[in-house]
Design an enzyme around this catalytic site. Structure first.
Site, mmCIF file in Angstrom:
data_model
loop_
_atom_site.group_PDB
_atom_site.id
_atom_site.type_symbol
_atom_site.label_atom_id
_atom_site.label_comp_id
_atom_site.label_asym_id
_atom_site.label_seq_id
_atom_site.Cartn_x
_atom_site.Cartn_y
_atom_site.Cartn_z
ATOM 1 N N CYS A 129 -7.985 67.772 29.956
ATOM 2 C CA CYS A 129 -8.195 66.871 31.093
ATOM 3 C C CYS A 129 -8.572 67.596 32.376
ATOM 4 O O CYS A 129 -8.931 66.955 33.368
ATOM 5 C CB CYS A 129 -6.939 66.025 31.314
ATOM 6 S SG CYS A 129 -6.655 64.820 30.003
ATOM 7 N N SER A 143 -7.781 48.972 40.928
ATOM 8 C CA SER A 143 -6.692 49.873 41.299
ATOM 9 C C SER A 143 -6.769 51.222 40.605
ATOM 10 O O SER A 143 -5.873 52.052 40.771
ATOM 11 C CB SER A 143 -5.337 49.211 40.993
ATOM 12 O OG SER A 143 -5.211 48.954 39.602
ATOM 13 N N ASP A 183 -10.735 57.965 25.788
ATOM 14 C CA ASP A 183 -10.447 59.273 26.375
ATOM 15 C C ASP A 183 -10.853 60.358 25.384
ATOM 16 O O ASP A 183 -10.509 60.277 24.202
ATOM 17 C CB ASP A 183 -8.961 59.404 26.703
ATOM 18 C CG ASP A 183 -8.712 60.300 27.908
ATOM 19 O OD1 ASP A 183 -9.313 61.388 27.939
ATOM 20 O OD2 ASP A 183 -7.929 59.928 28.793
ATOM 21 N N GLY A 207 -15.714 55.538 13.783
ATOM 22 C CA GLY A 207 -15.958 56.110 15.093
ATOM 23 C C GLY A 207 -17.422 56.449 15.285
ATOM 24 O O GLY A 207 -18.306 55.882 14.630
ATOM 25 N N HIS A 208 -17.670 57.420 16.146
ATOM 26 C CA HIS A 208 -19.036 57.806 16.471
ATOM 27 C C HIS A 208 -19.087 59.311 16.686
ATOM 28 O O HIS A 208 -18.158 59.905 17.257
ATOM 29 C CB HIS A 208 -19.505 57.076 17.735
ATOM 30 C CG HIS A 208 -20.943 57.324 18.066
ATOM 31 N ND1 HIS A 208 -21.981 56.875 17.273
ATOM 32 C CD2 HIS A 208 -21.526 57.981 19.105
ATOM 33 C CE1 HIS A 208 -23.133 57.234 17.802
ATOM 34 N NE2 HIS A 208 -22.888 57.916 18.912
ATOM 35 N N ASP A 265 0.242 57.290 33.687
ATOM 36 C CA ASP A 265 0.486 58.564 33.022
ATOM 37 C C ASP A 265 -0.107 59.693 33.857
ATOM 38 O O ASP A 265 -0.979 59.484 34.691
ATOM 39 C CB ASP A 265 -0.016 58.598 31.575
ATOM 40 C CG ASP A 265 -1.510 58.416 31.415
ATOM 41 O OD1 ASP A 265 -2.195 58.089 32.392
ATOM 42 O OD2 ASP A 265 -1.991 58.615 30.290
#
Length: 342
Positions: free
Chosen positions: A22, A57, A80, A151-152, A236
């Site tokens: 991240c 927000s 994510d 998925g991809h 989080d």
């Protein structure tokens, strides 16, 4: 050299990416400029459903109320993914999946189904490594009781992995980042220091099992405990660091957050890694973003950097007391600064 020429046990995945986890997020200030004006109104599809939580927000996931009888669950949606945060492909998969699922838990929801998002340098890294990444993600999703359905994938110069996750939540019991009220204590459910330890791992190859297991731990129990305690406000702690996410919460809730740095838990080795200079660029950008809105008092620079440390798959920051989690501060009526560290 092609991917088939590389031995799996000789690969350091973190060396194939410009950053890790991240900490590679677009800086929060820049991101807010990009998405400004892109807010969709509630009931944007003609009234068949309503958007309960969107961009307004800067919350952790979108929440949509579907048409139906009163009490019907709302849908929670998020995505994510990121570059390798550790060298072990299975652990990277576990961490990335736990991080993606966390956005649903941070809203008070339950993950239902996920799809994989995989970017892979197919001419450079062997596909059996990618298989291990996907296996790690599947194992964590299975632990969460969340289906993984396809998925991809794309050919990409840098490896990246994560998930798009859909879950459900009780629309009357959401955890929102704009619902904080003065007089409420602040709890943190995982220790800080993931960013500096991950950066040290990328630089030196040292492995920090305490960081890996912290990142791979689901926030399910923390979310359930927060809801059971009556909390209505949470987020989080990931790439914007504790200070960045706390600033977003305080700003959205129109309060000031007072933080006691001595009460904030740190992982073993975090201070040593920070003192050795393993501070990511993302962490420094986080600190620069919140500094104009923060009263730091006599807090030293290293403490400030650790409080802004870019986390990957960090814990929940909850407005309320969560059993077993330390209280690190409180929300007070709005003052001249959104954050006060003392």
């Amino acid at each position: 050299m092609t991917g088939t020429d590389v031995r799996q046990d000789s690969v350091r995945l973190t060396q194939y990416a410009h950053g890790g986890g991240c900490a590679c997020k677009i800086p929060p200030g820049e991101l807010e400029e990009i998405v400004a004006g892109l807010t969709a109104g509630a009931g944007a599809n003609g009234g068949a459903s309503s958007l309960l939580v969107g961009l307004d927000s800067g919350d952790d996931a979108a929440v949509v109320r579907l048409p139906g009888a009163p009490g019907s669950p709302a849908v929670v949606a998020t995505a994510d993914f990121f570059t390798p945060v550790v060298d072990d492909p299975y652990d990277w998969g576990r961490i990335a999946a736990a991080n993606a699922l966390s956005d649903v838990y941070a809203m008070g929801g339950t993950p239902l189904v996920a799809v994989n998002l995989l970017c892979w340098p197919r001419e450079v890294l062997p596909f059996d490594l990618a298989g291990e990444v996907l296996r790690g993600g599947l194992d964590i999703a299975t632990q969460a009781g969340c289906f993984v359905a396809g998925g991809h994938s794309v050919d990409d110069p840098e490896p990246k992995y994560g998930m798009a996750v859909t879950g459900t939540a009780d629309p009357a019991r959401l955890l929102r980042n704009d619902a904080g009220r003065p007089g409420t204590p602040l709890s943190l459910t995982k220790p800080l220091g993931l960013g500096v330890l991950n950066n040290r791992h990328k630089t030196t190859g040292e492995v920090f099992p305490q960081a890996v297991e912290t990142m791979a731990t689901l926030n399910r129990a923390a979310s359930e405990a927060a809801l059971a305690a009556g909390a209505v406000c949470a987020t989080d702690v990931t790439g914007f660091g504790l200070l960045g996410h706390l600033y977003k919460l305080a700003r959205a809730s129109h309060v000031t957050a007072v933080l006691d740095p001595s009460a904030v838990p740190l992982l073993d080795g975090a201070w040593d890694a920070a003192r050795a200079g393993h501070i990511s660029g993302g962490t420094r950008r986080n600190l620069a973003w919140v500094a104009p809105h923060t009263e730091f008092g006599g807090t030293d620079e290293l403490t400030r950097l650790l409080l802004a440390d870019a986390q990957t798959s960090g814990g929940l920051l909850v407005a309320g007391e969560v059993p077993g989690a330390p209280v690190i501060g409180e929300l007070v009526p709005a003052g001249p600064d959104a954050l006060v560290v003392r």
